[in-house]
Design an enzyme around this catalytic site. Structure first.
Site, PDB file in Angstrom:
ATOM      1  N   LYS A 106       0.815  -1.214   0.000  1.00  0.00           N
ATOM      2  CA  LYS A 106       0.000   0.000   0.000  1.00  0.00           C
ATOM      3  C   LYS A 106       0.848   1.262   0.000  1.00  0.00           C
ATOM      4  O   LYS A 106       0.472   2.259  -0.607  1.00  0.00           O
ATOM      5  CB  LYS A 106      -0.943   0.024   1.215  1.00  0.00           C
ATOM      6  CG  LYS A 106      -2.115  -0.918   1.059  1.00  0.00           C
ATOM      7  CD  LYS A 106      -3.241  -0.526   1.987  1.00  0.00           C
ATOM      8  CE  LYS A 106      -4.442  -1.425   1.793  1.00  0.00           C
ATOM      9  NZ  LYS A 106      -5.448  -1.233   2.839  1.00  0.00           N
ATOM     10  N   LYS A 166      -6.855  -9.282  -7.503  1.00  0.00           N
ATOM     11  CA  LYS A 166      -8.039  -9.347  -6.665  1.00  0.00           C
ATOM     12  C   LYS A 166      -9.064  -8.286  -7.080  1.00  0.00           C
ATOM     13  O   LYS A 166      -8.672  -7.167  -7.434  1.00  0.00           O
ATOM     14  CB  LYS A 166      -7.607  -9.082  -5.217  1.00  0.00           C
ATOM     15  CG  LYS A 166      -8.449  -9.799  -4.215  1.00  0.00           C
ATOM     16  CD  LYS A 166      -7.913  -9.603  -2.825  1.00  0.00           C
ATOM     17  CE  LYS A 166      -9.090  -9.407  -1.909  1.00  0.00           C
ATOM     18  NZ  LYS A 166      -8.768  -9.278  -0.523  1.00  0.00           N
ATOM     19  N   LYS A 178     -11.850  -2.234  -4.884  1.00  0.00           N
ATOM     20  CA  LYS A 178     -12.532  -0.950  -5.048  1.00  0.00           C
ATOM     21  C   LYS A 178     -11.625   0.077  -5.692  1.00  0.00           C
ATOM     22  O   LYS A 178     -12.064   1.068  -6.216  1.00  0.00           O
ATOM     23  CB  LYS A 178     -13.013  -0.444  -3.693  1.00  0.00           C
ATOM     24  CG  LYS A 178     -11.874  -0.248  -2.726  1.00  0.00           C
ATOM     25  CD  LYS A 178     -12.337   0.239  -1.385  1.00  0.00           C
ATOM     26  CE  LYS A 178     -11.188   0.342  -0.405  1.00  0.00           C
ATOM     27  NZ  LYS A 178     -10.684  -0.936   0.083  1.00  0.00           N
TER      28      LYS A 178
END
Ligand code: TRP
Length: 340
Positions: A111, A194, A197
């Site tokens: 991230k 994956k 969003k």
């Protein structure tokens, strides 16, 4: 005694991955466990998020919990920031966990990416807060997706170190709950990524707020391969997809997984039904099924979001029940560490 705890971040579009990977399992677990389901807004602000959007997202996740079938009379649904135990216990755990443990967390590395120096400290210590979420309730079981396993492992390490540092057995060593086939719902555009969003193309995911036309359209455009649907040879003896098909036809595997999860039919049955057929046929069936399952959820979310006082009432009651459980635990923790 067993107690289930899990959290979902209010950080944007809820999609099929959240529904199949998390919420559907939450619903099943409430049949025979005491369950606590938390909207983790404190985790959501580890990255920049507009305050009004955050508020809206919190309600949306809570509504999605209920629309998916979590019964607020039976299970606790509440918002993390409304219960101070999370922040208080996170601080204590910051002092129990070791820097080296956090440095191993792969999700932070992913991230934070190249801009590590510019990442928030919250993003770095995020797994500590997650351990606090779980342990503030002495939860024994946590349903999580694959991507959160390392964080759960950390929660176990923190519980053990706390217990051994203070010479007690105060915190339970929490077990992961392994979820069904579709724990990992992949992107409709790339079967190796994956469903997320944050992927740029909205065609990569089915949002829980998509209407019928959007669902049909996205499935129609979903990536496939030029072959027909595979036969039972694609499954190994353990009933799982063989490595070869996982490598060579990830999009096909993903769509079959989605079909099986939505229909709740075993994979053997799904494969037997479609083997040798063209994708156009399979996609039509999959669209019908997705519309059948997702539109009632979508309608219910909208209905709940239109009834503010009902939602507020549920979250207020959830908060009270959460405090009832976490208060004695946090108080005892403070006593154990020797807070004045
Ligand atoms: N980190 C989890 C996720 O992003 C959400 C989460 C926060 C959670 N606290 C938790 C999950 C406690 C399980 C238990 O998916």
């Amino acid at each position: 005694m067993s107690r289930v705890f899990s959290g979902v971040q209010p950080s944007g579009n809820l999609h099929l991955g959240n529904y199949l990977g998390a919420m559907k399992n939450f619903v099943k677990l409430q049949e025979d466990h005491e369950c606590i389901y938390c909207v983790v807004d404190m985790h959501a602000i580890t990255v920049k998020l507009d305050p009004l959007t955050l508020k809206k997202n919190v309600l949306e996740v809570a509504a999605a919990f209920i629309a998916s079938g979590i019964n607020p009379e039976k299970s606790i649904i509440f918002v993390q920031s409304q219960v101070s135990a999370h922040a208080e216990l996170a601080w204590i755990f910051n002092c129990v966990a070791r820097l080296g443990w956090l440095n191993r967390m792969t999700q932070f590395k992913e991230k934070a990416g190249k801009n590590r120096e510019g990442a928030s400290i919250g993003l770095y210590t995020y797994p500590i807060l997650m351990a606090a979420d779980i342990l503030a309730y002495h939860a024994t079981h946590v349903p999580v997706g694959d991507d959160q396993r390392q964080h759960l492992e950390l929660a176990r390490d923190i519980a053990s170190k706390f217990n051994s540092d203070f010479g007690n057995e105060f915190f339970p060593i929490t077990e992961p709950v392994i979820m069904g086939v579709a724990t990992r719902v992949m992107s409709l555009r790339d079967g190796k990524k994956k469903m997320s969003k944050s992927e740029e193309s909205d065609y990569s995911r089915l949002n829980l707020t998509d209407n019928k036309d959007e669902i049909v359209n996205k499935i129609k455009k979903a990536k496939t391969d030029p072959m027909v649907l595979p036969d039972l040879d694609c499954l190994g003896e353990n009933g799982m997809f063989k490595d070869q098909i996982l490598q060579e036809r990830p999009e096909t595997v993903n769509l079959l997984n989605i079909y099986s999860a939505l229909s709740e039919e075993p994979m053997e049955k799904v494969i037997s039904n479609f083997s040798g057929r063209q994708f156009t046929h399979f996609k039509n069936e999959l669209s019908d099924l997705a519309v059948e399952v997702l539109t009632p959820v979508n309608d219910e979310i909208k209905k709940l979001l239109g009834n503010n006082s009902f939602m507020e009432d549920i979250l207020k009651k959830g908060k009270e029940k959460a405090i009832e459980i976490s208060d004695p635990i946090i108080n005892e923790t403070k006593r154990i560490v020797g807070y004045f």
